[in-house]
Design a protein around this motif. Structure first.
Motif, PDB file in Angstrom:
ATOM      1  N   GLY A   1      57.891  39.107  40.609  1.00 15.86           N
ATOM      2  CA  GLY A   1      57.882  39.102  42.068  1.00 15.86           C
ATOM      3  C   GLY A   1      56.975  38.043  42.652  1.00 15.86           C
ATOM      4  N   ARG A   2      56.110  38.454  43.583  1.00 18.12           N
ATOM      5  CA  ARG A   2      55.272  37.484  44.266  1.00 18.12           C
ATOM      6  C   ARG A   2      53.907  37.317  43.618  1.00 18.12           C
ATOM      7  NH1 ARG A   2      55.784  39.862  49.966  1.00 18.12           N
ATOM      8  NH2 ARG A   2      53.598  39.316  49.915  1.00 18.12           N
ATOM      9  N   ARG A   3      53.726  37.848  42.452  1.00 20.66           N
ATOM     10  CA  ARG A   3      52.444  37.722  41.765  1.00 20.66           C
ATOM     11  C   ARG A   3      52.202  36.262  41.400  1.00 20.66           C
ATOM     12  NH1 ARG A   3      49.055  41.963  41.717  1.00 20.66           N
ATOM     13  NH2 ARG A   3      50.201  43.859  42.084  1.00 20.66           N
ATOM     14  N   ARG A   4      50.947  35.789  41.644  1.00 17.45           N
ATOM     15  CA  ARG A   4      50.636  34.400  41.382  1.00 17.45           C
ATOM     16  C   ARG A   4      49.705  34.215  40.196  1.00 17.45           C
ATOM     17  NH1 ARG A   4      54.317  33.373  43.190  1.00 17.45           N
ATOM     18  NH2 ARG A   4      54.995  32.416  45.125  1.00 17.45           N
TER      19      ARG A   4
ATOM     20  N   THR B   1      48.667  32.899  29.633  1.00 16.19           N
ATOM     21  CA  THR B   1      49.794  32.085  29.196  1.00 16.19           C
ATOM     22  C   THR B   1      50.204  31.199  30.362  1.00 16.19           C
ATOM     23  OG1 THR B   1      51.314  33.800  29.922  1.00 16.19           O
ATOM     24  CG2 THR B   1      50.731  33.806  27.588  1.00 16.19           C
ATOM     25  N   VAL B   2      50.900  30.128  30.079  1.00 13.24           N
ATOM     26  CA  VAL B   2      51.359  29.249  31.147  1.00 13.24           C
ATOM     27  C   VAL B   2      52.371  30.010  31.997  1.00 13.24           C
ATOM     28  CG1 VAL B   2      52.546  27.077  31.672  1.00 13.24           C
ATOM     29  CG2 VAL B   2      50.980  27.213  29.711  1.00 13.24           C
ATOM     30  N   GLY B   3      52.091  30.102  33.284  1.00 12.55           N
ATOM     31  CA  GLY B   3      52.989  30.813  34.186  1.00 12.55           C
ATOM     32  C   GLY B   3      52.889  32.328  34.085  1.00 12.55           C
ATOM     33  N   GLY B   4      51.997  32.819  33.246  1.00 15.22           N
ATOM     34  CA  GLY B   4      51.834  34.264  33.106  1.00 15.22           C
ATOM     35  C   GLY B   4      50.512  34.734  33.682  1.00 15.22           C
ATOM     36  N   CYS B   5      50.235  36.008  33.462  1.00 17.27           N
ATOM     37  CA  CYS B   5      48.988  36.603  33.958  1.00 17.27           C
ATOM     38  C   CYS B   5      47.782  35.866  33.363  1.00 17.27           C
ATOM     39  CB  CYS B   5      48.943  38.082  33.572  1.00 17.27           C
ATOM     40  SG  CYS B   5      47.398  38.906  33.974  1.00 17.27           S
ATOM     41  N   ALA B   6      46.835  35.534  34.221  1.00 18.43           N
ATOM     42  CA  ALA B   6      45.656  34.796  33.775  1.00 18.43           C
ATOM     43  C   ALA B   6      44.772  35.619  32.847  1.00 18.43           C
ATOM     44  CB  ALA B   6      44.846  34.333  34.986  1.00 18.43           C
ATOM     45  N   TRP B   7      44.989  36.941  32.843  1.00 20.58           N
ATOM     46  CA  TRP B   7      44.154  37.789  31.976  1.00 20.58           C
ATOM     47  C   TRP B   7      44.897  38.217  30.714  1.00 20.58           C
ATOM     48  CZ3 TRP B   7      39.253  38.477  31.338  1.00 20.58           C
ATOM     49  CH2 TRP B   7      38.785  39.576  30.592  1.00 20.58           C
ATOM     50  N   CYS B   8      46.105  38.800  30.856  1.00 19.69           N
ATOM     51  CA  CYS B   8      46.781  39.368  29.680  1.00 19.69           C
ATOM     52  C   CYS B   8      47.996  38.552  29.228  1.00 19.69           C
ATOM     53  CB  CYS B   8      47.190  40.814  29.948  1.00 19.69           C
ATOM     54  SG  CYS B   8      48.577  40.961  31.078  1.00 19.69           S
ATOM     55  N   GLY B   9      48.420  37.585  30.050  1.00 15.71           N
ATOM     56  CA  GLY B   9      49.523  36.730  29.638  1.00 15.71           C
ATOM     57  C   GLY B   9      50.913  37.259  29.951  1.00 15.71           C
ATOM     58  N   THR B  10      51.000  38.492  30.474  1.00 13.77           N
ATOM     59  CA  THR B  10      52.303  39.057  30.817  1.00 13.77           C
ATOM     60  C   THR B  10      53.014  38.175  31.852  1.00 13.77           C
ATOM     61  OG1 THR B  10      51.484  41.281  30.449  1.00 13.77           O
ATOM     62  CG2 THR B  10      53.432  41.097  31.827  1.00 13.77           C
TER      63      THR B  10
ATOM     64  N   TRP C   1      47.557  37.247  38.665  1.00 10.81           N
ATOM     65  CA  TRP C   1      47.385  38.440  37.829  1.00 10.81           C
ATOM     66  C   TRP C   1      48.685  39.235  37.828  1.00 10.81           C
ATOM     67  CZ3 TRP C   1      42.610  37.480  36.106  1.00 10.81           C
ATOM     68  CH2 TRP C   1      41.667  36.911  36.976  1.00 10.81           C
ATOM     69  N   CYS C   2      49.020  39.887  36.722  1.00 13.69           N
ATOM     70  CA  CYS C   2      50.237  40.698  36.666  1.00 13.69           C
ATOM     71  C   CYS C   2      50.030  42.021  37.384  1.00 13.69           C
ATOM     72  CB  CYS C   2      50.668  40.937  35.225  1.00 13.69           C
ATOM     73  SG  CYS C   2      49.571  42.058  34.327  1.00 13.69           S
ATOM     74  N   SER C   3      48.779  42.429  37.550  1.00 13.80           N
ATOM     75  CA  SER C   3      48.504  43.729  38.160  1.00 13.80           C
ATOM     76  C   SER C   3      47.091  43.728  38.731  1.00 13.80           C
ATOM     77  CB  SER C   3      48.611  44.830  37.106  1.00 13.80           C
ATOM     78  OG  SER C   3      47.646  44.583  36.085  1.00 13.80           O
ATOM     79  N   GLU C   4      46.849  44.702  39.608  1.00 13.70           N
ATOM     80  CA  GLU C   4      45.488  44.870  40.130  1.00 13.70           C
ATOM     81  C   GLU C   4      44.525  45.160  38.984  1.00 13.70           C
ATOM     82  OE1 GLU C   4      44.302  44.308  43.105  1.00 13.70           O
ATOM     83  OE2 GLU C   4      46.342  43.611  43.499  1.00 13.70           O
ATOM     84  N   LYS C   5      45.035  45.862  37.982  1.00 16.03           N
ATOM     85  CA  LYS C   5      44.188  46.248  36.859  1.00 16.03           C
ATOM     86  C   LYS C   5      43.644  45.016  36.125  1.00 16.03           C
ATOM     87  CE  LYS C   5      43.978  49.594  33.158  1.00 16.03           C
ATOM     88  NZ  LYS C   5      43.995  48.859  31.889  1.00 16.03           N
ATOM     89  N   CYS C   6      44.511  44.026  35.912  1.00 17.37           N
ATOM     90  CA  CYS C   6      44.045  42.818  35.232  1.00 17.37           C
ATOM     91  C   CYS C   6      43.013  42.084  36.078  1.00 17.37           C
ATOM     92  CB  CYS C   6      45.218  41.903  34.893  1.00 17.37           C
ATOM     93  SG  CYS C   6      46.029  42.384  33.352  1.00 17.37           S
ATOM     94  N   ALA C   7      43.259  42.001  37.383  1.00 18.40           N
ATOM     95  CA  ALA C   7      42.294  41.338  38.262  1.00 18.40           C
ATOM     96  C   ALA C   7      40.961  42.067  38.197  1.00 18.40           C
ATOM     97  CB  ALA C   7      42.822  41.308  39.691  1.00 18.40           C
ATOM     98  N   SER C   8      41.006  43.390  38.299  1.00 21.45           N
ATOM     99  CA  SER C   8      39.742  44.107  38.337  1.00 21.45           C
ATOM    100  C   SER C   8      39.052  44.083  36.977  1.00 21.45           C
ATOM    101  CB  SER C   8      39.929  45.522  38.900  1.00 21.45           C
ATOM    102  OG  SER C   8      40.133  46.444  37.881  1.00 21.45           O
ATOM    103  N   THR C   9      39.825  44.080  35.893  1.00 17.76           N
ATOM    104  CA  THR C   9      39.200  43.982  34.570  1.00 17.76           C
ATOM    105  C   THR C   9      38.484  42.641  34.423  1.00 17.76           C
ATOM    106  OG1 THR C   9      40.947  45.351  33.640  1.00 17.76           O
ATOM    107  CG2 THR C   9      39.582  44.159  32.080  1.00 17.76           C
TER     108      THR C   9
END
Ligand SMILES: [Zn+2]
Ligand SMILES: [Zn+2]
Ligand SMILES: [Zn+2]
Length: 154
Positions: free
Chosen positions: A30-33, A17-26, A35-43
């Motif tokens: 905080g300082r996340r740019r 989503t725009v401005g959200g997690c590049a994987w799940c859209g959440t 991915w919303c989590s390590e899990k999304c990045a690793s997935t």
């Protein structure tokens, strides 16, 4: 645009989503740019980067061939083998067994030489763990309209 970004924009698994997690859209906190989590990045990487995808496919398939169920022997556990001699012997048996049953990871939809690049061809659902024997049979059964280059890659 980076290769990963352009993949994400066309990947069927990603729900950015725009401005959200590049994987799940959440929404990013905080300082996340990206991915919303390590899990999304690793997935993401486990589904697009061959080295990681191959390992993830074997883990998912519990280190067994999906067709014949064969599995290479487990590496001997040093702690239960009390003597050096017993350990060496167990290692020898293990190495020999491992040579016989080698696990490889097959792309159901041939990946057309994209092993070296990040690609949606490495989605886990497109991967299956096969032993070398079944893999060879499977590859030989693919219609000849596809060239060897498609199957083997670089
Ligand atoms: Zn996410
Ligand atoms: Zn097999
Ligand atoms: Zn993808």
């Amino acid at each position: 645009m980076t290769k990963a970004a352009s993949l994400l924009s066309s990947c069927v698994l990603a729900k950015p989503t725009v401005g959200g997690c590049a994987w799940c859209g959440t929404v990013l906190a905080g300082r996340r740019r990206k991915w919303c989590s390590e899990k999304c990045a690793s997935t993401f990487w486990k589904n697009h980067w061959w080295t990681l995808a191959r390992r993830a496919a074997k883990v998912r398939d519990k280190y067994r061939c999906r067709l014949c169920g064969n599995a290479p022997p487990k590496r001997p556990n040093r702690r239960v083998l009390t003597t050096e001699k017993a350990f060496k012997e167990a290692m020898r048996v293990w190495r020999a067994g491992r040579k016989k049953i080698r696990l490889e990871v097959n792309h159901r939809e041939p990946c057309r030489g994209q092993h070296g690049t990040i690609s949606c061809a490495h989605h886990l659902e497109n991967l299956e763990t096969l032993c070398a024997v079944c893999h060879r049979e499977h590859t030989a059964s693919i219609p000849r309209t596809k060239t060897m280059r498609d199957l083997v890659g670089p």
